[in-house]
Design a protein around this motif. Sequence first.
Motif, short mmCIF file in Angstrom:
data_model
loop_
_atom_site.label_atom_id
_atom_site.label_comp_id
_atom_site.label_asym_id
_atom_site.label_seq_id
_atom_site.Cartn_x
_atom_site.Cartn_y
_atom_site.Cartn_z
N ASP A 184 6.03 -5.09 3.68
CA ASP A 184 5.88 -4.44 2.38
C ASP A 184 4.89 -3.28 2.39
OD1 ASP A 184 3.68 -6.00 2.72
OD2 ASP A 184 3.91 -7.16 0.89
N ARG A 185 4.52 -2.83 3.59
CA ARG A 185 3.60 -1.68 3.65
C ARG A 185 4.17 -0.50 2.89
NH1 ARG A 185 1.29 1.27 9.12
NH2 ARG A 185 0.42 3.10 8.10
N LYS A 232 4.27 -1.03 -0.90
CA LYS A 232 2.95 -0.98 -1.52
C LYS A 232 2.40 0.44 -1.55
CE LYS A 232 1.42 -5.71 -0.66
NZ LYS A 232 0.79 -6.56 0.37
N VAL A 233 2.64 1.18 -0.48
CA VAL A 233 2.18 2.57 -0.47
C VAL A 233 2.89 3.35 -1.58
CG1 VAL A 233 2.30 4.74 0.83
CG2 VAL A 233 1.43 2.68 1.94
N ALA A 276 4.15 2.09 -4.31
CA ALA A 276 3.65 1.62 -5.61
C ALA A 276 2.37 2.35 -5.98
CB ALA A 276 3.42 0.10 -5.57
N ARG A 277 1.49 2.47 -5.02
CA ARG A 277 0.22 3.16 -5.30
C ARG A 277 0.44 4.65 -5.58
NH1 ARG A 277 -5.08 1.56 -1.95
NH2 ARG A 277 -5.01 -0.68 -2.23
N ALA A 278 1.31 5.25 -4.80
CA ALA A 278 1.55 6.68 -4.98
C ALA A 278 2.14 6.94 -6.36
CB ALA A 278 2.47 7.20 -3.88
N ARG A 287 1.75 5.08 -9.02
CA ARG A 287 0.67 4.90 -10.00
C ARG A 287 -0.19 6.16 -10.07
NH1 ARG A 287 -4.12 1.33 -8.18
NH2 ARG A 287 -4.15 3.10 -6.76
N ASP A 288 -0.55 6.67 -8.90
CA ASP A 288 -1.40 7.86 -8.88
C ASP A 288 -0.69 9.08 -9.44
OD1 ASP A 288 -3.35 6.29 -7.91
OD2 ASP A 288 -3.28 7.02 -5.84
N PRO A 345 7.88 11.91 2.70
CA PRO A 345 6.59 11.96 2.00
C PRO A 345 6.70 11.34 0.61
CG PRO A 345 7.26 14.14 2.78
CD PRO A 345 8.44 13.23 2.95
N THR A 346 5.64 10.72 0.15
CA THR A 346 5.69 10.09 -1.18
C THR A 346 5.92 11.13 -2.26
OG1 THR A 346 3.29 10.20 -1.34
CG2 THR A 346 4.22 8.14 -0.55
N THR A 371 -5.26 8.75 -13.99
CA THR A 371 -3.90 9.24 -13.85
C THR A 371 -2.97 8.76 -14.96
OG1 THR A 371 -3.18 7.33 -12.57
CG2 THR A 371 -4.18 9.13 -11.35
N ILE A 386 -0.48 -0.27 -11.94
CA ILE A 386 0.36 -1.20 -11.18
C ILE A 386 0.33 -2.52 -11.91
CG2 ILE A 386 0.56 -2.51 -9.05
CD1 ILE A 386 -0.27 -0.03 -7.55
N TYR A 431 -2.90 3.37 2.76
CA TYR A 431 -2.72 4.44 1.77
C TYR A 431 -3.47 5.71 2.20
CZ TYR A 431 -1.76 6.41 -2.84
OH TYR A 431 -1.30 7.19 -3.87
N GLU A 467 0.40 13.30 4.49
CA GLU A 467 1.05 14.18 3.52
C GLU A 467 0.27 15.46 3.29
OE1 GLU A 467 2.62 12.19 0.12
OE2 GLU A 467 3.53 10.65 1.37
N LEU A 524 -3.16 -4.82 -5.66
CA LEU A 524 -2.85 -3.46 -5.22
C LEU A 524 -3.89 -2.49 -5.71
CD1 LEU A 524 0.99 -3.39 -5.62
CD2 LEU A 524 -0.22 -2.77 -3.57
#
Lengths: 131, 317, 559
Positions: free
Chosen positions: A18-19, A22-23, A25-27, A29-30, A117-118, B86, B90, C452, C459, C559
């Motif tokens: 799930d790496r 999860k990455v 998901a964070r991206a 969110r950001d 890329p995200t 932002t 989550i 992350y 990127e 998370l």
Amino acid sequence: MDRPIRVLVGKPGLDGHDRGAKVIARALRDAGMEVIYTGLRQTPEQIVEAAIQEDVDCIAMSILSGAHNHLFPRVMELLKEEKIDDILVIGGGVVPDDDIQPLKDAGIAEIFTPGTPTTTFINYIKENIIR
Amino acid sequence: MDLAKKLLKGDKRTLARLITLIENDDPHAIEVLKAIYNHTGKAHVIGITGPPGAGKSTLTDKLAKELNKRGKKIAIIAVDPTSPFTGGAILGDRVRMADLTNNPDVFIRSMGSRGTLGGLAKNTLGVIKAFDAYGMDYIFVETVGVGQSEVDIVKAVDTTILVMVPGLGDDIQAIKAGIMEIGDIFVVNKADLEGAHRTMMELETMLDFRQDEGWKPPVLEAIGRDNIGIGQICDNIEKHMDFLVKSDKLGYARRENVKKEIIEIAKGSMEVHIFNNNNKDNQLEILAERVANKEQDPYTASDEILKSFINRGIKND
Amino acid sequence: MFDKGKLNQLQSQKDTWEEGKLKKVLEKRPERKKEFTTGSNKEVGRLYTPLDVADLDYERDLGFPGEYPYTRGVQPTMYRGRLWTMRQYAGFSTAEESNERYKYLLEQGTTGLSVAFDLPTQIGYDSDYPISEGEVGKVGVAIDSLEDMEILFKDIPLDKVSTSMTINAPAAVLLAMYIAVAEKQGVSADKLKGTIQNDILKEYIARGTYIFPVQPSMRLITNIFEYCHKEVPKWNTISISGYHIREAGSTAAQEIAFTLADGIAYVQAAIDAGLDVDDFAPRLSFFFNSHNDLLEEVAKFRAARRLWARIMKERFGAKKEKSLMLRFHTQTGGSTLTAQQPENNVVRVAIQTLAAVLGGTQSLHTNSRDEALALPSEDSVRIALRTQQIVAYESGVTETIDPLAGSYYVESLTNKLEEDALEYINKIDSLGGAPKAIEKGYIQKEIQDSAYTYQKQIENEERIVVGMNKFMIEEPKPTGLLKVDPAVGKLQKEKLAKLKETRDNQLVNKNLEELSKAAEGEANLMPYIKEAVKAYATLGEICDVLREVFGEYQQNIIL
């Protein structure tokens, strides 16, 4: 748009890697989105039901086990049964090139392969959500 | 068919969409909420709060399963913090409730706190009404027990469950200062951990100082993960409702809550009417300029704004 | 290691160099970057000298090969005596097809088998469970019962090969099947050599194929330790794995720290269960990743070896030499491979192979170039194996032991990685040990943060991945990728249906009931599992019995 985009990030099937999910998901969110993260080992039924309850704009799924040809179309089938056509569905993972077109034919809007890329992902969602 | 009718007929997707509208402060939502208001008031609303890591989601999951076994329909509102930078969030509480997802009697909705002061509580009350009218028997609202808006939500429910874990140390003091006095049921979760007994004792001692009439908040042990102590909590949830009904506290508390809600809604719409609408003719900007230049003081300026609002009256546009 | 007067002299010479020659050059031509870092974001200095390793004590910190603290390697002769085991992880589709692949690999010079199981097998589901739909035979071979295991090792003499099985939550069941197959071949359990991964903690952390909650899982693991000590003494009972932790995005220091913290938890659990540390510790083995930062990786392997030896000696009071040795398998880093210009992956794998060998690995799996695209094809697997063979026979790095020792940079980095790892281990201890730290989500969160950060660096091009975010080209679609026949699922279902008709179902039920009773008590479960296996109870049936008694693990995500 003044409301946050809601995205369900799901891992259908048995694959535990799930790496990427999860990455992502964070991206997301950001990028100002609300991300509903469902965790591992979700059945297509669980993913679709969660998407309905959470009223998401997008379902983003990740599979690295090679089970995409079964699981992705199954999600589309269930959405169709529920007469849902306003949720953007995208997939990611180790998906061989030959499999991509059939998955798109089944209704998956886009498949993102490793190394995407995200930002590509985020922009795609922003530009393509249906509502 | 309009949203209200569809909702009352039990249409799940309408419910989901209505919640989105409420969350987004969409004017349509108010219309629907007005229309369904008569159908609310039947559900038992339960707040679940406590510090991060107390196991609230797992506990909620198990309580929902137990109450479902007792034949009830359950809604769960899981609130997680929105990033102030932002606006994203989550929302991960579903992970611990995954096998409730396909239970037709259970509906889980994750909400970001979205950072608007007081707005979270207002919107959550709206969502509660939607679930209530939809026909849910129990509505759980799960929040992290920090921050004023969370406390506001907890105050608006019928029964508040405060979830603690052993070994929090000083945190228990902080929690005590915040919402200790409003908990109706106290649960020491993860009771297999060291220090559980001490935490129980501490809670009992603190509760001795509370001046409640007729209801002594129980302190219960549980291990959410292993489904231990769940039945007892459910029994106490039911008992608390019985107590509220019999003592007529329910009517009183709900009246008080409604009073607060009216004030909050009024405040909120005044804000919108006074500032957002006023800004069209730039009154605020003009006044601000004057106050900044010391041509006027802020108190008189504020009076002026209110006056022009009163003269104009409420215009929805 | 150095004379104090000499060091002082060196310091002043260095200052002169920095203020003089270096400064002039830097003013004219600044360096390429403001900050230089390792692949794990650890700051790298411009130049390392004896000043950076002034505290190094040769005897205390390095020692001799085969001697405490094993920094230079676990055997006195290392690759001069015997090369590492070249072990290619393989397995897919049905037992029949995997059996063919194993025979091919053995013919090609592979010296150990490594079995990959499909996900349903890894999570204890049979191929005919609804949840298995679409997954059967995909990432490995599907094993539903002893019958499949018999086919998998058909015509492979189990007293001659060593077999590594990547199986965790249901490791006890697969091990029991392996022993049963051997017995049918006439090979007794005490002759069997191999490894089961059996590392549940990293499943919770990073890999996801868990079944049971922490406590019963730890019990199964200690049951295996105890059983193997008596019955299968040459078997490596666990492969404590940092590989997947690194794949999930950890840094090199985190890889050491979280792996050894898991190791500490297993050792403690076994001691708590009443075992003597020197009875089981010699059979513990480790499994690490090898990434592209060659020198950091070499330092990582050396630091891990030294730290583990110290932990075993000082913390657990182990006495046997073998208890102190960190023996490890390495796999090159799957997450470093790119889907773009996949041929480039051959080069990456070569560098990673070199790192593992210079780091003193006991066995190695090299990834195939096409792994970011699909399951590896036979050609790709061969190139991967050839990469190992070229390093072994042509590079010359095998001719002396630990050739990078004494490099100021490598020794300094070895020290730093050990320090960083120790700091993490102390933090985990303060949280109550690895299982608690996992339940709290601490370890997962640390890894996700690193993952992350890494993604963001790629990127914004702070980190260059050739062919992916720089030096890109228009590429034709890849061809010749391996596909698993989707009929595997159907085939397995048919086999299962037939099996359930022909086996002695009464015996199966009886054995399963006995297993259930034993699980509720305190007994070692291995003998019960073996009886059930021998009666052809399926993997799913056995795991369901245990699920009923033990419950299932619920993941914690922060998370």
